[in-house]
Structures are given as C-alpha cells and as structure tokens.
Design a protein around this motif. Structure first.
Motif, short mmCIF file in Angstrom:
data_model
loop_
_atom_site.label_atom_id
_atom_site.label_comp_id
_atom_site.label_asym_id
_atom_site.label_seq_id
_atom_site.Cartn_x
_atom_site.Cartn_y
_atom_site.Cartn_z
N ARG A 90 -3.44 -84.79 27.22
CA ARG A 90 -4.25 -83.89 28.05
C ARG A 90 -4.63 -82.60 27.33
NH1 ARG A 90 -5.98 -87.25 32.05
NH2 ARG A 90 -4.24 -88.55 32.78
N GLU A 91 -4.06 -82.40 26.15
CA GLU A 91 -4.35 -81.18 25.37
C GLU A 91 -5.76 -81.24 24.78
OE1 GLU A 91 -3.04 -79.25 21.06
OE2 GLU A 91 -1.81 -80.83 21.97
N ASN A 92 -6.41 -80.11 24.67
CA ASN A 92 -7.69 -80.01 23.98
C ASN A 92 -7.42 -80.02 22.48
OD1 ASN A 92 -10.18 -79.43 22.93
ND2 ASN A 92 -10.34 -77.38 23.81
N SER A 128 -9.31 -80.52 20.06
CA SER A 128 -10.35 -79.94 19.19
C SER A 128 -10.01 -78.52 18.79
CB SER A 128 -11.72 -79.97 19.89
OG SER A 128 -11.77 -79.04 20.95
N ALA A 129 -9.16 -77.84 19.56
CA ALA A 129 -8.79 -76.45 19.25
C ALA A 129 -7.99 -76.36 17.95
CB ALA A 129 -7.99 -75.86 20.40
N ALA A 177 -11.89 -88.16 22.02
CA ALA A 177 -11.88 -87.09 23.02
C ALA A 177 -12.94 -87.31 24.08
CB ALA A 177 -12.13 -85.74 22.33
N ASN A 205 -9.86 -88.52 31.30
CA ASN A 205 -10.09 -87.19 30.72
C ASN A 205 -9.00 -86.84 29.70
OD1 ASN A 205 -11.74 -84.96 30.48
ND2 ASN A 205 -10.57 -83.76 31.95
N ALA A 260 -7.77 -85.61 25.92
CA ALA A 260 -8.22 -84.65 24.90
C ALA A 260 -9.54 -84.01 25.32
CB ALA A 260 -8.34 -85.33 23.54
N PRO A 261 -9.60 -83.43 26.51
CA PRO A 261 -10.86 -82.89 27.01
C PRO A 261 -11.33 -81.69 26.19
CG PRO A 261 -9.04 -82.16 28.38
CD PRO A 261 -8.48 -83.17 27.42
N CYS A 262 -12.64 -81.57 26.03
CA CYS A 262 -13.21 -80.45 25.28
C CYS A 262 -14.64 -80.21 25.73
CB CYS A 262 -13.16 -80.71 23.77
SG CYS A 262 -14.08 -82.19 23.25
N THR A 263 -15.17 -79.07 25.35
CA THR A 263 -16.56 -78.73 25.66
C THR A 263 -17.34 -78.59 24.35
OG1 THR A 263 -16.17 -76.34 25.57
CG2 THR A 263 -15.77 -77.45 27.69
N ASP A 309 -16.20 -75.59 22.58
CA ASP A 309 -14.93 -75.81 21.85
C ASP A 309 -15.20 -76.40 20.47
OD1 ASP A 309 -13.38 -74.94 24.03
OD2 ASP A 309 -13.30 -76.95 24.88
#
Length: 443
Positions: A170-172, A174-175, A191, A201, A203-206, A209
């Motif tokens: 669940r961690e992003n 990409s950070a 992701a 959902n 490795a969610p990211c925008t 990000d």
C-alpha cells in the motif's frame, strides 16, 4: 556503433529532457523494450476446461513472451524491462519458470540485459529460489536500487527499480525513486497511477509523485490497458498493457513498447505480440426473420472481425436491436441452444474462434414514437418516465424513497452500485422496458 532500428508499427510519441545532459548522454543512442503483466500460465476465464482450443489458449502467454524476446533480438535493443506480474500466481508453476529462463537465456546469448521487478501476483515471497536465471538478468529486491547500464565502457543510462516483498503493498513506492545523474534515467515499477478503479490500489501514486523523481521514463506495470501519461517537467509514464489478453474484458491488440532514446528523447512504438485475441461483438437483429438467417448474420459478424491469422480468437456475442426473433429468443432454453450450435460452428473456422458466451440484448418490435403518439396508458407511461428522468428534484426524491434505498443496500452487498446516485437514463429505460413488456403481453 549506433544500432539501426526498423519500424514495426506506426505511431508513438517522444518525450525527454535535454537540459543538463552530459556529452556522453547526448551522443549515445540506445533502445529498450518495455513489457509487463505477462501472467505466464494463466488459467483463462471463459475458456472451457476441455476441448480443442484449450491448448491454444494455455500456450498463448508463453508465445507472447517468446515474441517479446523476438522483438528484442530483431530490434537489437540494449535491454528488456519487465514491470511485474511475470507469473499469474504467487506460487509460480514450474512450467512458467522454465519458460521464463529459456526465453531470457536467448537474450543473454545475444548480449541483451533484462531488468525485472515483481508485483502483487508474483511477489518476492513466492520465489522458491530453485531455478536460476542468466547472469545478464537483474531482479530488483524489496529495497530501491539504481543500476548503471554501460556499453563499450561508457555509461549509457540508469535503471532503477523495487519489487513487492509480498502481495499487498500500500506504500507509494515511487517516493523512493530519485534522479542520480545526468544520463537518461528509467524507473521500473509495478504501481497504480491515478487510482485506476479496475485494478487493486497497490503502490498508489500520482503523476506529480512520478514527476518529483525527475526520471525520464517510468516503465510501469499493473494496469492491463495500454496508456501513456506525460509528466510535468518532461518525463513520461507508460503502461504497455499485458501482452496477451486473458478474458473478454481484455480485447484488442496486446503487446509491448519499443523505446528508442537519442539526445535524451524517448520515442515509443507499440508492437503487438498476442496470438489469441479477444473481441466483444454485436449481432444486429434488424431485418433478421429466421434462426437460419440469425446463424448466418452471427457467422458473418465473427468472420469480418476474426479473419486475422492468429492461433485463435475468442468472442462474446450480444444479440442487439429490435426484431421479430425477440419472442423466439425469449423462449426457455432458446438462447442456450443457439449458443451451443454457434460455438460448434465457430470452433471449426480458420482461424478457430472460441465463443465465450452469447448474450441476448434483443428487444421486441415496438414503435415507441407511435405508442407515444397514440396516448393512452402506454403513451402516458413513456411520457411520465421521460419527464421524471429530466426532473432533478423528483429524481432525487425517488432515489431517496424507502423501497429504493433498501433495494440499493441489497445490490450493494452484491457488489452493484447502480443505485448509489440518481441515474436519469435508468428511469427512461425502465419506462421503455415496461411499455415493451406490456405490448408483448397484449400481442
């Protein structure tokens, strides 16, 4: 010595950052292939567990992998990127692991590197460690890593990646990525960009990000529909989609992306590699007056869309429109018997076609405008339904009524959310269906 890369399919785009690139980055050209979501040895949904077409479908994910490797060899690329879900399940089959090693060994012998991250279907925790891969294959671990790619002793680019340690992440992730040098930089990640509702959902990211990492190309996996997202600052995030459709919701051509990089600019070309293709097709009933004619029309529709020479095609057919056969098709068992006959016919075609299902979307022959013009109860029903669909206050009151609220709660427990918000089109359709049903009963 730069490679010459012939075009495979037209189209594609370009993106990149030229500012700040060093001399070596400006003058060296290279290319790579980006693929994801192989789902090797997937159990195909909608395919019978026996029959002559089963083997063709079972082999299709392996054939897609082999064709990806063929593209790498033909294009003389520097490396292959595999962005997760190489296997369909955490406990990957021996057949799938052997096939992966065989194909990556072909690349190894040609001096082509492979970079792999694992996703939610094939996390690192599912690797038994009993089958090795060639030395040219880099499998990223659970911690972010940055790898330099070199050619002729010169730095060519950076490839960064991180794998899922277990199924749910669940961690992003990409950070964790960041630019580490002036050369072209690639992020390899499984992701969910932008919260795609069709996929878990993980490795969610925008887009923001991804842009913050400052990389030139994000090689993503997880979403099975091909897509490109241009990022603020000049980078691009790409989903190649899965290379082989696995069910009726994965229609159309499937493949991988060839990326040619020159002067920091990435030009992308999609290359189909699927050998079994899925379709959703409508069979028009207008003017169809007999079952013989319906069989002929359905066959013609399938042949027009499934003529390309593949190992096989799979289709979902929907009988659509108004016609005199509606009453016949509504008889108990009629659609099932028609489906069985069409399935047998299509399986004998060349190339063979699997009929996933036959859906009845037919409607009775009713002239709704004539009904409305005649007035009476049926005309009033149509007018009232249409008026209600355009009355926002009345529509809201209807949706908030006790009976509809209870029905909505029941449907929600079944995973249906159609009654969550007012839907004007449903009210208008309900009026039409009511008139059609009453007209049929009176005929």
């Amino acid at each position: 010595m730069p490679c010459v890369h012939p075009r495979i399919t037209p189209g594609g785009g370009k993106v990149g950052r030229k500012a700040g690139l060093g001399y070596g980055a400006r003058t060296m050209r290279f290319s790579f292939v980006h693929a994801a979501d192989l789902h090797l040895d997937t159990p195909f949904r909608g395919v019978a567990t026996h029959g002559p077409l089963l083997e063709r479908f079972q082999q299709s994910t392996f054939h897609a992998l082999a064709r990806i490797v063929d593209v790498c060899l033909r294009e003389r690329v520097t490396f292959l990127l595999l962005a997760g879900d190489l296997f369909d399940v955490k406990d990957r089959s021996v057949r799938a692991r052997l096939a992966l090693r065989t194909e990556l060994s072909r690349l190894d012998r040609a001096g082509i590197q492979t970079f792999i991250v694992h996703g939610n279907h094939d996390p690192l925790s599912g690797d038994t460690g009993t089958l090795g891969l060639p030395a040219s294959v880099k499998v990223f671990g659970p911690e972010w890593e940055d790898v330099e790619v070199r050619r002729d002793g010169r730095r060519l680019c950076h490839v960064q990646g991180v794998s899922y340690p277990d199924v749910e992440v669940r961690e992003n992730l990409s950070a964790r990525f960041r630019r580490t040098g002036e050369h072209f930089s690639v992020g390899l990640l499984h992701a969910n960009l932008g919260g795609d509702a069709g996929h878990a959902n993980y490795a969610p990211c925008t887009a923001a990000d991804l842009a913050a990492g400052g990389l030139d190309y994000w090689a993503l996996g997880h979403v099975h529909t091909r897509a490109e997202h241009l990022l603020p600052g000049g980078g691009v995030a790409v989903y190649p989609g899965n290379p082989q459709g696995r069910h009726v919701h994965e229609t159309g051509e499937r493949g991988c992306v060839v990326v040619d990089v020159e002067d920091g600019v990435a030009r992308r070309r999609f290359v189909p590699v699927d050998r079994v293709r899925w379709h959703r097709l409508d069979v028009p009933l207008a003017g169809v007056t007999s079952l013989d004619m319906l069989q002929a029309v359905a066959t013609e529709v399938v042949e027009s869309r499934c003529a390309e020479d593949f190992d096989g095609h799979a289709v979902r057919l929907t009988l659509a429109g108004r016609g005199p056969l509606h009453r016949e098709l509504a008889r108990p068992g009629a659609r099932t018997q028609l489906e069985a006959d069409l399935r047998e016919r299509l399986a004998r075609a060349h190339p063979p076609v699997l009929l996933e299902s036959l859906r009845d979307g037919s409607r009775p022959e009713v002239d709704l405008e004539a009904v409305r013009a005649e007035g009476g109860f049926l005309g009033t029903l149509l007018d009232d339904a249409q008026a209600l669909a355009h009355d926002e206050a009345a529509l809201t009151a209807l949706w908030d009524s006790e009976h509809l609220t209870k029905l909505g709660q029941r449907l929600k427990r079944l995973g249906v959310d159609a009654l969550e918000v007012p839907r004007p089109e449903l009210v208008a359709q309900a009026g039409q269906r009511g008139v059609e049903q009453l007209h049929e009963e009176a005929s």
